[in-house]
Scaffold this motif. Structure first.
Motif, PDB file in Angstrom:
ATOM      1  N   LYS A 141     -16.110   2.209-112.222  1.00 26.10           N
ATOM      2  CA  LYS A 141     -15.140   2.745-111.250  1.00 26.10           C
ATOM      3  C   LYS A 141     -15.691   2.655-109.837  1.00 26.10           C
ATOM      4  O   LYS A 141     -14.949   2.451-108.885  1.00 26.10           O
ATOM      5  N   ILE A 142     -17.009   2.834-109.724  1.00 32.06           N
ATOM      6  CA  ILE A 142     -17.642   2.794-108.401  1.00 32.06           C
ATOM      7  C   ILE A 142     -18.882   1.907-108.488  1.00 32.06           C
ATOM      8  O   ILE A 142     -19.677   2.031-109.432  1.00 32.06           O
ATOM      9  N   ILE A 143     -19.047   1.032-107.510  1.00 32.83           N
ATOM     10  CA  ILE A 143     -20.274   0.226-107.430  1.00 32.83           C
ATOM     11  C   ILE A 143     -21.048   0.700-106.211  1.00 32.83           C
ATOM     12  O   ILE A 143     -20.510   0.740-105.097  1.00 32.83           O
ATOM     13  N   ILE A 144     -22.295   1.076-106.423  1.00 35.47           N
ATOM     14  CA  ILE A 144     -23.139   1.497-105.296  1.00 35.47           C
ATOM     15  C   ILE A 144     -24.229   0.433-105.161  1.00 35.47           C
ATOM     16  O   ILE A 144     -25.061   0.262-106.054  1.00 35.47           O
ATOM     17  N   GLU A 145     -24.192  -0.293-104.037  1.00 35.09           N
ATOM     18  CA  GLU A 145     -25.084  -1.449-103.897  1.00 35.09           C
ATOM     19  C   GLU A 145     -26.515  -1.023-103.549  1.00 35.09           C
ATOM     20  O   GLU A 145     -26.813  -0.707-102.398  1.00 35.09           O
ATOM     21  N   GLY A 146     -27.381  -1.035-104.556  1.00 29.72           N
ATOM     22  CA  GLY A 146     -28.800  -0.757-104.333  1.00 29.72           C
ATOM     23  C   GLY A 146     -29.481  -1.972-103.728  1.00 29.72           C
ATOM     24  O   GLY A 146     -30.269  -1.883-102.787  1.00 29.72           O
ATOM     25  N   ALA A 147     -29.156  -3.144-104.264  1.00 28.90           N
ATOM     26  CA  ALA A 147     -29.697  -4.401-103.731  1.00 28.90           C
ATOM     27  C   ALA A 147     -28.963  -4.754-102.442  1.00 28.90           C
ATOM     28  O   ALA A 147     -27.926  -4.173-102.121  1.00 28.90           O
ATOM     29  N   ASN A 148     -29.493  -5.720-101.734  1.00 23.89           N
ATOM     30  CA  ASN A 148     -28.793  -6.273-100.574  1.00 23.89           C
ATOM     31  C   ASN A 148     -27.938  -7.446-101.045  1.00 23.89           C
ATOM     32  O   ASN A 148     -28.439  -8.357-101.704  1.00 23.89           O
ATOM     33  N   THR A 196      -9.042   0.799 -94.598  1.00 25.49           N
ATOM     34  CA  THR A 196      -9.740  -0.378 -95.109  1.00 25.49           C
ATOM     35  C   THR A 196     -10.734   0.033 -96.201  1.00 25.49           C
ATOM     36  O   THR A 196     -10.731   1.184 -96.659  1.00 25.49           O
ATOM     37  N   ASP A 197     -11.563  -0.920 -96.628  1.00 28.10           N
ATOM     38  CA  ASP A 197     -12.545  -0.625 -97.669  1.00 28.10           C
ATOM     39  C   ASP A 197     -13.839  -0.093 -97.044  1.00 28.10           C
ATOM     40  O   ASP A 197     -14.049  -0.198 -95.834  1.00 28.10           O
ATOM     41  N   PHE A 198     -14.730   0.445 -97.892  1.00 26.11           N
ATOM     42  CA  PHE A 198     -15.971   1.042 -97.381  1.00 26.11           C
ATOM     43  C   PHE A 198     -16.858   0.015 -96.670  1.00 26.11           C
ATOM     44  O   PHE A 198     -17.513   0.323 -95.695  1.00 26.11           O
ATOM     45  N   ARG A 199     -16.894  -1.225 -97.192  1.00 23.65           N
ATOM     46  CA  ARG A 199     -17.785  -2.212 -96.574  1.00 23.65           C
ATOM     47  C   ARG A 199     -17.325  -2.511 -95.132  1.00 23.65           C
ATOM     48  O   ARG A 199     -18.118  -2.472 -94.202  1.00 23.65           O
ATOM     49  N   THR A 200     -16.027  -2.771 -95.014  1.00 21.26           N
ATOM     50  CA  THR A 200     -15.511  -3.113 -93.690  1.00 21.26           C
ATOM     51  C   THR A 200     -15.688  -1.927 -92.741  1.00 21.26           C
ATOM     52  O   THR A 200     -16.059  -2.098 -91.573  1.00 21.26           O
ATOM     53  N   ALA A 201     -15.466  -0.717 -93.265  1.00 23.84           N
ATOM     54  CA  ALA A 201     -15.644   0.474 -92.427  1.00 23.84           C
ATOM     55  C   ALA A 201     -17.102   0.595 -91.966  1.00 23.84           C
ATOM     56  O   ALA A 201     -17.373   0.913 -90.806  1.00 23.84           O
ATOM     57  N   ALA A 202     -18.041   0.321 -92.865  1.00 21.88           N
ATOM     58  CA  ALA A 202     -19.466   0.408 -92.489  1.00 21.88           C
ATOM     59  C   ALA A 202     -19.791  -0.631 -91.413  1.00 21.88           C
ATOM     60  O   ALA A 202     -20.506  -0.340 -90.450  1.00 21.88           O
ATOM     61  N   TYR A 203     -19.246  -1.836 -91.561  1.00 25.06           N
ATOM     62  CA  TYR A 203     -19.452  -2.863 -90.526  1.00 25.06           C
ATOM     63  C   TYR A 203     -18.872  -2.402 -89.190  1.00 25.06           C
ATOM     64  O   TYR A 203     -19.478  -2.600 -88.138  1.00 25.06           O
ATOM     65  N   ILE A 204     -17.687  -1.795 -89.242  1.00 25.72           N
ATOM     66  CA  ILE A 204     -17.058  -1.346 -87.989  1.00 25.72           C
ATOM     67  C   ILE A 204     -17.981  -0.332 -87.284  1.00 25.72           C
ATOM     68  O   ILE A 204     -18.235  -0.439 -86.084  1.00 25.72           O
ATOM     69  N   VAL A 205     -18.508   0.614 -88.059  1.00 25.11           N
ATOM     70  CA  VAL A 205     -19.428   1.610 -87.471  1.00 25.11           C
ATOM     71  C   VAL A 205     -20.645   0.897 -86.872  1.00 25.11           C
ATOM     72  O   VAL A 205     -21.035   1.147 -85.725  1.00 25.11           O
ATOM     73  N   VAL A 265     -16.434  -0.028-103.741  1.00 27.10           N
ATOM     74  CA  VAL A 265     -17.782  -0.575-103.535  1.00 27.10           C
ATOM     75  C   VAL A 265     -18.399   0.136-102.331  1.00 27.10           C
ATOM     76  O   VAL A 265     -17.868   0.044-101.218  1.00 27.10           O
ATOM     77  N   VAL A 266     -19.485   0.858-102.564  1.00 24.48           N
ATOM     78  CA  VAL A 266     -20.216   1.443-101.430  1.00 24.48           C
ATOM     79  C   VAL A 266     -21.252   0.401-101.022  1.00 24.48           C
ATOM     80  O   VAL A 266     -22.139   0.058-101.802  1.00 24.48           O
ATOM     81  N   PRO A 267     -21.130  -0.138 -99.796  1.00 24.89           N
ATOM     82  CA  PRO A 267     -21.907  -1.324 -99.451  1.00 24.89           C
ATOM     83  C   PRO A 267     -23.383  -1.044 -99.197  1.00 24.89           C
ATOM     84  O   PRO A 267     -23.756   0.058 -98.786  1.00 24.89           O
ATOM     85  N   ASP A 268     -24.168  -2.086 -99.425  1.00 19.74           N
ATOM     86  CA  ASP A 268     -25.610  -2.062 -99.174  1.00 19.74           C
ATOM     87  C   ASP A 268     -25.989  -1.457 -97.832  1.00 19.74           C
ATOM     88  O   ASP A 268     -26.918  -0.666 -97.738  1.00 19.74           O
ATOM     89  N   ILE A 269     -25.262  -1.829 -96.771  1.00 22.00           N
ATOM     90  CA  ILE A 269     -25.680  -1.402 -95.431  1.00 22.00           C
ATOM     91  C   ILE A 269     -25.517   0.109 -95.228  1.00 22.00           C
ATOM     92  O   ILE A 269     -25.994   0.657 -94.246  1.00 22.00           O
ATOM     93  N   LEU A 270     -24.864   0.765 -96.185  1.00 21.65           N
ATOM     94  CA  LEU A 270     -24.846   2.229 -96.201  1.00 21.65           C
ATOM     95  C   LEU A 270     -25.681   2.732 -97.394  1.00 21.65           C
ATOM     96  O   LEU A 270     -26.585   3.557 -97.240  1.00 21.65           O
ATOM     97  N   ALA A 271     -25.400   2.203 -98.581  1.00 25.22           N
ATOM     98  CA  ALA A 271     -25.940   2.787 -99.817  1.00 25.22           C
ATOM     99  C   ALA A 271     -27.457   2.691 -99.937  1.00 25.22           C
ATOM    100  O   ALA A 271     -28.097   3.609-100.450  1.00 25.22           O
ATOM    101  N   TRP A 299     -27.015  -4.175 -89.075  1.00 27.62           N
ATOM    102  CA  TRP A 299     -25.865  -3.263 -89.260  1.00 27.62           C
ATOM    103  C   TRP A 299     -26.303  -2.011 -89.999  1.00 27.62           C
ATOM    104  O   TRP A 299     -25.825  -0.912 -89.720  1.00 27.62           O
ATOM    105  N   LYS A 300     -27.222  -2.171 -90.951  1.00 31.06           N
ATOM    106  CA  LYS A 300     -27.709  -1.023 -91.724  1.00 31.06           C
ATOM    107  C   LYS A 300     -28.368   0.010 -90.799  1.00 31.06           C
ATOM    108  O   LYS A 300     -28.060   1.198 -90.863  1.00 31.06           O
ATOM    109  N   CYS A 301     -29.282  -0.451 -89.950  1.00 27.02           N
ATOM    110  CA  CYS A 301     -29.973   0.484 -89.051  1.00 27.02           C
ATOM    111  C   CYS A 301     -28.970   1.182 -88.136  1.00 27.02           C
ATOM    112  O   CYS A 301     -29.114   2.370 -87.839  1.00 27.02           O
ATOM    113  N   ALA A 302     -27.951   0.440 -87.708  1.00 27.48           N
ATOM    114  CA  ALA A 302     -26.949   1.042 -86.825  1.00 27.48           C
ATOM    115  C   ALA A 302     -26.077   2.046 -87.585  1.00 27.48           C
ATOM    116  O   ALA A 302     -25.752   3.117 -87.062  1.00 27.48           O
TER     117      ALA A 302
END
Ligand code: NAD
Length: 417
Positions: free
Chosen positions: A311-318, A392-401, A336-342, A92-95
């Motif tokens: 206030k904001i979590i930016i996932e550096g780890a997976n 929706t939230d950022f994680r779900t949006a990133a998965y949708i993309v 939460v800005v998800p790993d697959i984007l952040a 999902w990250k590469c996509a």
């Protein structure tokens, strides 16, 4: 409550997006099932003459959009479930960042600090030979991850090249510059986090300058994220940590000095004379604007999510935030800005490295940084747009993309035969 395994956790994240996309059960099964899982058990001759058998993994989750891509981790707790989840996230990250890659991940169950330099090199070369049947510049391209580095990538590249009898620079990324590495690969994941941090602040109508941050993990990802946030964005990094514990200073830490200290002290920050010593758990609960978990998975869980004040979590780890924790954080209004984007900056510059290796033509650091910023910003706004569209939230949006792009490729290619 029963604790979910890491892959189950990843599936829960996928399911939320799949529901919004109204994916049918057969497509869900197709997109979530790993294509190939290889387990290798192999011997290494130790310095005292004895033989030790180690277990390694390579999982290729999906290759609809291009060759498999993903790091290799050395850790005593690594197992198939973890590697499978990490490979799944790579797809999902590469996509999400639009790279022509599928997802993969590898690992060896080992604590590399217990090995001599010679033992480590023999382990690396044997493991890479064992997984070689499914690896290659056009098939699957590994990279560094937890406890692996550019020297290990150099041994991997050399092993593959010796076995194939030609120099194959493009078989791994994250190599030293002298043998086909890319300028800017070392800092890439941290730089990606710094770019995303600035974009999310802009998006929220805030200024990143003078905000505060805490960073868990002070390895490749965490230390560059902390350095670039403080040096390029004027963020006050008030706490950092590693496996030995955390250091806190409300006035802000000198990250450059901490990196120098770590590099002279066996790679850890233990014993750094300034700041106040706190625990890794306390770091996660600090009242900061930005929290960057950049160590390992499952650190923000149903147990501690309620105490997180960032206030904001930016996932550096997976996978640092579990699916249950996500729900709690969402309710609290924590973004939460998800790993697959952040943390996609790493694989993005790995892609640049692979392109350079295949062309035998190398870019300078300015070209790499410019191209990285362009890709990360576009990915951020692609995700932000879908987030608004689906409310929706950022994680779900990133998965949708990501799912949309992988599914399109699958549909176009069709099902063989
Ligand atoms: P690394 O080995 O360079 O650093 C890991 C850091 O985490 C070290 O400082 C270590 O001491 C610390 N750590 C380990 N266990 C800890 C614990 N229990 N509590 C606190 N700190 C702990 O690894 P890395 O490459 O920086 O990877 C970190 C995370 O980022 C992993 O989840 C990895 O999958 C992910 N990631 C890495 C890259 C990359 O390019 N290296 C890219 C994307 C994502």
């Amino acid at each position: 409550m029963e604790k979910l395994g890491i892959f189950q956790n990843a599936l829960k994240q996928f399911d939320k997006a799949a529901e919004l996309l109204k994916l049918s059960p057969d497509i869900k099964e197709l997109l979530t099932t790993p294509k190939r899982e290889l387990i290798v058990n192999f011997p290494v001759r130790m310095d005292d003459g004895s033989i030790k058998v180690f277990r390694g993994y390579r999982v290729q989750h999906n290759v609809a959009r291009g060759p498999a891509k993903g790091g290799i981790r050395f850790h005593p707790d690594t197992n198939l479930d973890e590697v499978r989840a990490l490979a799944f996230w790579m797809t999902w990250k590469c996509a999400v960042v639009g790279l022509p890659f599928g997802g993969a991940k590898g690992g060896v169950k080992v604590d590399p600090t217990t090995l001599s330099a010679g033992e480590l090199e023999r382990l690396c070369r044997r493991y890479f030979s064992e997984i070689q049947p499914i690896i290659g510049p056009e098939a699957d391209i590994p990279a560094p991850d937890v406890n692996t580095n550019s020297q290990i990538m150099a041994w991997f590249m050399d092993t593959y090249s010796m076995n194939k009898e030609y120099p194959a620079l493009g078989v791994v990324t994250g190599k030293p510059l002298e043998i086909g590495g890319s300028a800017g690969r070392n800092e890439a994941t941290g730089r990606g986090i710094r770019i995303i941090a600035e974009e999310i602040m802009n998006y929220l109508g805030k200024n990143i300058k003078n905000t505060t941050a805490a960073v868990q993990g002070f390895g490749n990802v965490g230390s560059f994220a902390a350095l670039l946030l403080s040096e390029e964005c004027n963020v006050k990094v008030v706490a950092v940590s590693d496996v030995t514990g955390a250091i806190y200073d409300p006035e802000g830490l000198n990250i450059k000095e901490l990196i120098e200290y770590r590099d002279k002290n066996k790679g850890v920050i233990a014993g750094y004379p300034k700041g106040q010593k706190i625990s890794n758990e306390e770091l996660l609960e600090l009242d900061v604007d930005i929290l960057v978990p950049a160590a390992l998975e499952n650190v923000i869980t149903a147990e501690n999510a309620d105490r997180v004040k960032a206030k904001i979590i930016i996932e550096g780890a997976n996978g640092p935030v579990t699916a249950e924790a996500d729900e709690i954080l969402n309710k609290k209004g924590i973004i939460v800005v998800p790993d697959i984007l952040a943390n996609a900056g790493g694989v993005t510059v790995s892609y640049f490295e692979w392109v350079q290796d295949l062309q035998w033509y190398f870019w300078d650091i300015e070209d790499v940084r410019r191209a990285l910023a362009k890709i990360m910003k576009k990915a951020f706004y692609d995700v932000a747009k879908v987030r608004e569209q689906y409310n929706t939230d950022f994680r779900t949006a990133a998965y949708i993309v990501g799912i949309d792009r992988v599914y399109s490729a699958t549909r176009l290619r069709g099902i063989y035969p």
